[in-house]
Design an enzyme around this catalytic site. Sequence first.
Site, short mmCIF file in Angstrom:
data_model
loop_
_atom_site.label_atom_id
_atom_site.label_comp_id
_atom_site.label_asym_id
_atom_site.label_seq_id
_atom_site.Cartn_x
_atom_site.Cartn_y
_atom_site.Cartn_z
N ASP A 245 0.84 -1.37 0.06
CA ASP A 245 -0.05 -0.03 0.12
C ASP A 245 0.84 1.26 0.16
OD1 ASP A 245 -2.18 1.55 0.11
OD2 ASP A 245 -3.07 0.46 1.71
N GLU A 457 -17.21 9.82 5.60
CA GLU A 457 -16.60 8.57 5.81
C GLU A 457 -15.70 8.33 4.66
OE1 GLU A 457 -19.68 5.44 5.93
OE2 GLU A 457 -20.77 6.30 4.05
#
Length: 717
Positions: A245, A457
């Site tokens: 990542d 979110e």
Amino acid sequence: MKKYQDETLSFKERAKALVAEMTLEEKVFQTLHGAKAIERLGIKAYNWWNEALHGVARAGVATVFPQAIGLAAAFDEEMMEELGDHISTEGRAKFNMQQKYGDTDIYKGLTFWAPNVNIFRDPRWGRGHETYGEDPYLTSRLAVRFIEGMQGKDEKYLKVAACAKHFAVHSGPEDIRHSFNAEVTKQDLYETYLPAFKACVQEAKVETVMGAYNRTNGEACCGSKTLLQDILRDEWGFDGHVTSDCWAIKDFHTGHALTSTPVESVALAMNSGCDLNCGNIYVYLLEAVKQGLVSEETLTRAVERLYVTKMRLGIFDAPEHVPYNTIDYSAVDSKEQKAFNLEVAKKTLCLLKNENKTLPLDKKKLKTVGVIGPNANNRKALIGNYEGTASEYVTVLEGISEYLGDDVTVRYSEGCHLFRNKVSGLGIENDRIAEVRAVCDESDVVIAVMGLDAGLEGEEGDQGNEFASGDKPNLDLPGLQNTVLQEIYASGKPVVLVILSGSALAFPWAEEHIPAIVQAWYPGAQGGRAVAQMLFGEFSPEGKLPVTFYRTSEELPAFTDYNMKGRTYRYMEKEPLYPFGYGLGYTDFSINSAALSAKEIAKGGSVTVTATVTNNGAYDGAETVQVYVKAKDVAGAPNFSLKGLKKVRVAAGKSETVEIVLNDAAFALYDMDAKLMLNAGEYEVFVGASQPDDRSVLLTGKKPQNFCVTCAKTEQL
């Protein structure tokens, strides 16, 4: 002709030959996501980082489909493969155009870092809307078909390269992900967190796997021998490449304190099997090799894996030999893509409540419709994150106004700010309440459009994320939304609540008082049209919840607790607000004549479920047959688990027969040592349109049929 140019050889042979001609420094720079050109070898610059979670992202105009969690709500495997095909067509079209003009920037390659197959174990997690929900089986089935659509069916070449992420055991909290250690039992690891990744690798042959930021049981995921070597390659036989990542390897020393220096961090990652670095820390591999911390052979193997992927994409072959090179830029944002997007959006909508058949609305009986709420005209609430740029966005307000045309007056109020206590900075609290009352007074029916958007979110560090980490502090409707909703209800006018969010919210007051409730997720650029057409009865909704809607966050275990006990429909102990797998429609389906081909299961065996789906209503529609299995004699077993599904379209007054095969693994469970065991004893098999739990039965008025299957002998599969 160089050996690596010989198209008669295997991609592995050619990659090996090409990498053999690189210097040490050249190999190091090929392990960065922004890989430099090597002109002497005819290698162009290539950026490995591209995104396609729900459409080609971050590189200009492309079709913006509903967010992943909404796609999951369709419970439609065939749709997911078709979607992957549509997205990869645009991806190839854009790549071909970009190559023509020499554009090799970030988000311009053919390696797309999607899908996200993490399990949405806790509704507070900000990135949950990137996933396919809380269930390992549903996630597996949808991800496999999405990847197959993305990567294509050519025997030699990949259409694009997909990526299963984030491996593994990652679902928040976002604000501590760079230092967090997710502790999980072997049983939960194999029963819940790994199945989707395994299916992506072994069934879909996904080309790429991305590691997670966190640690799992003490090992940094992007430098985990357990995950990347023992499980991924040795146990599952993964043959693609692994990427970190973004900037996750830096966390080894700055967050996790597993190493002391960047050189030690890159050595740990490379030696553990992380081939590609999203970021730039792999430049330290040059020093790591010189210090003997990484062998040049290990580095060479990583670069060879990367070049096999590039060759599978046809990057080094004669252009006329690669079928996907003929995909023209006209395929991007075409009429066909927009039409398909609208059809997908329709399939994602979930009807949660419809008291006294409030829906569908009849526009012939209406003179004025009120549309109130902070998400009614909020483009951001259409798209979620990791999105592209649509040429047209249709909000719910715009969709309703377009649908009603000049026949019905539409009155609008924002109602309140999405999360603050006033809309105007200089206003008093609840500064739109007079306007709300006025709209209600004038309207025959009020459509309240509430919820969240990707500013509330999302991922840690997302620009403009108001909750900073991206995670939700609770499950409530933010700000004054519930107050405004109660004011609308008090007007005495019929109310329809439409919620746009990427996760489960808790709205027990609305569930008790509002007659019709629709969960619309983040429905994509065409979402407003889909919602409007559903509200006014152009089609019957067919979505099912891919997550449990809880009554309150108070009943959830601690956010940092990765034990599955008390989480999701499989292990929860309290009654949900709305259950996983639940969704209503305008037509009435019955599932009849369910039968099992056998009443016993053994290792190597299977049981075939057949059932007849009859549409008894006035609307054509689709129903999802869901098959759940419960192990009655195994301590600590899930309540029951989804093990089969089949979506079927049935015309009004017609019937269709479905067949679902349950293999031996559908009855097996992992033990504490991660052994997959088919245990002796009784199993219940439930066949219906929902879970067999009491809440689903109450809400649907229908009880799934249940059968008993026995196993005579305990065996390891």
